[in-house]
Enzyme design. Sequence first.
Site, short mmCIF file in Angstrom:
data_model
loop_
_atom_site.label_atom_id
_atom_site.label_comp_id
_atom_site.label_asym_id
_atom_site.label_seq_id
_atom_site.Cartn_x
_atom_site.Cartn_y
_atom_site.Cartn_z
N SER A 131 0.86 -1.18 0.00
CA SER A 131 0.00 0.00 0.00
C SER A 131 0.90 1.23 0.00
O SER A 131 2.09 1.13 0.30
CB SER A 131 -0.87 -0.01 1.27
OG SER A 131 -1.47 1.24 1.52
N TYR A 144 -2.22 -1.13 10.59
CA TYR A 144 -2.14 -1.30 9.14
C TYR A 144 -0.80 -0.79 8.61
O TYR A 144 -0.12 -1.47 7.82
CB TYR A 144 -3.29 -0.54 8.48
CG TYR A 144 -3.46 -0.79 7.00
CD1 TYR A 144 -4.23 -1.86 6.55
CD2 TYR A 144 -2.90 0.06 6.06
CE1 TYR A 144 -4.41 -2.09 5.20
CE2 TYR A 144 -3.07 -0.16 4.70
CZ TYR A 144 -3.83 -1.23 4.28
OH TYR A 144 -4.00 -1.44 2.93
#
Length: 249
Positions: A131, A144
């Site tokens: 990401s 995350y």
Amino acid sequence: MTSDLDGRTALVTGGAGGIGLACVRALAAAGAKVHVVDLDADRAEAAATEVGGWAHAADLADPASIDALPAEVDILVNNAGVQHVAPIQDFPPDRFTHIQSLMVTAPFLLIRHTLPAMYARGWGRIVNMSSVHGLRASAFKSAYVAAKHGLEGLSKVAALEGAEHGVTSNCVNPGYVRTPLVDGQIDAQAAEHDIPREDVVAEVLLKRAAIKKLIEPEDVASLVVWLCSPHAGHITGASIPLDGGWTAA
């Protein structure tokens, strides 16, 4: 861009929806036979049936479930993931641990599980769905961000160890992709701030991006397929932003 993956076998985690499903479809369209791994058994079966592959229901946060998955694959796409948003002082420790188990430990165990067969054949492709948050941080996403940074390091080590065996390992780093997960975040922020959905997209999600459009899952899948192609044989240990300029700012 097309890629001939005839005769190759792929395993995609989180393959029943969003980016994972797009990867399943794109890899199958390029000729690969695909193992679809997902927590949702029914959706995994539907995706596998659509592409003529195999479905596996598995909770990847449980290490025992990984031992039951196929090891004889040419392509591994570590895509499964979840999100939880909260300030660090309010972040549930068990939720933090779960996210690390699913998004760092499970990819490690899957790489460990599939590498011997790749090494024996002298060819393999590992694609880790990272990401922009594997390269940058955002507030309230401690688990995350930590997991994606950990995945980045794991991917690079796999690249260094796999090179002499014909195995590449790379990260794909999308920005905000039009998936059900992101749609849920848009709805939640629109309700929380009492603003229209389009304002959430423009002023919150895409504020740092140069291209003010959500990314389509199919665009991410196209990059994944290319990384698995013969043309990408010299790309390894890389982190490739697909983020509309999010990380350039």
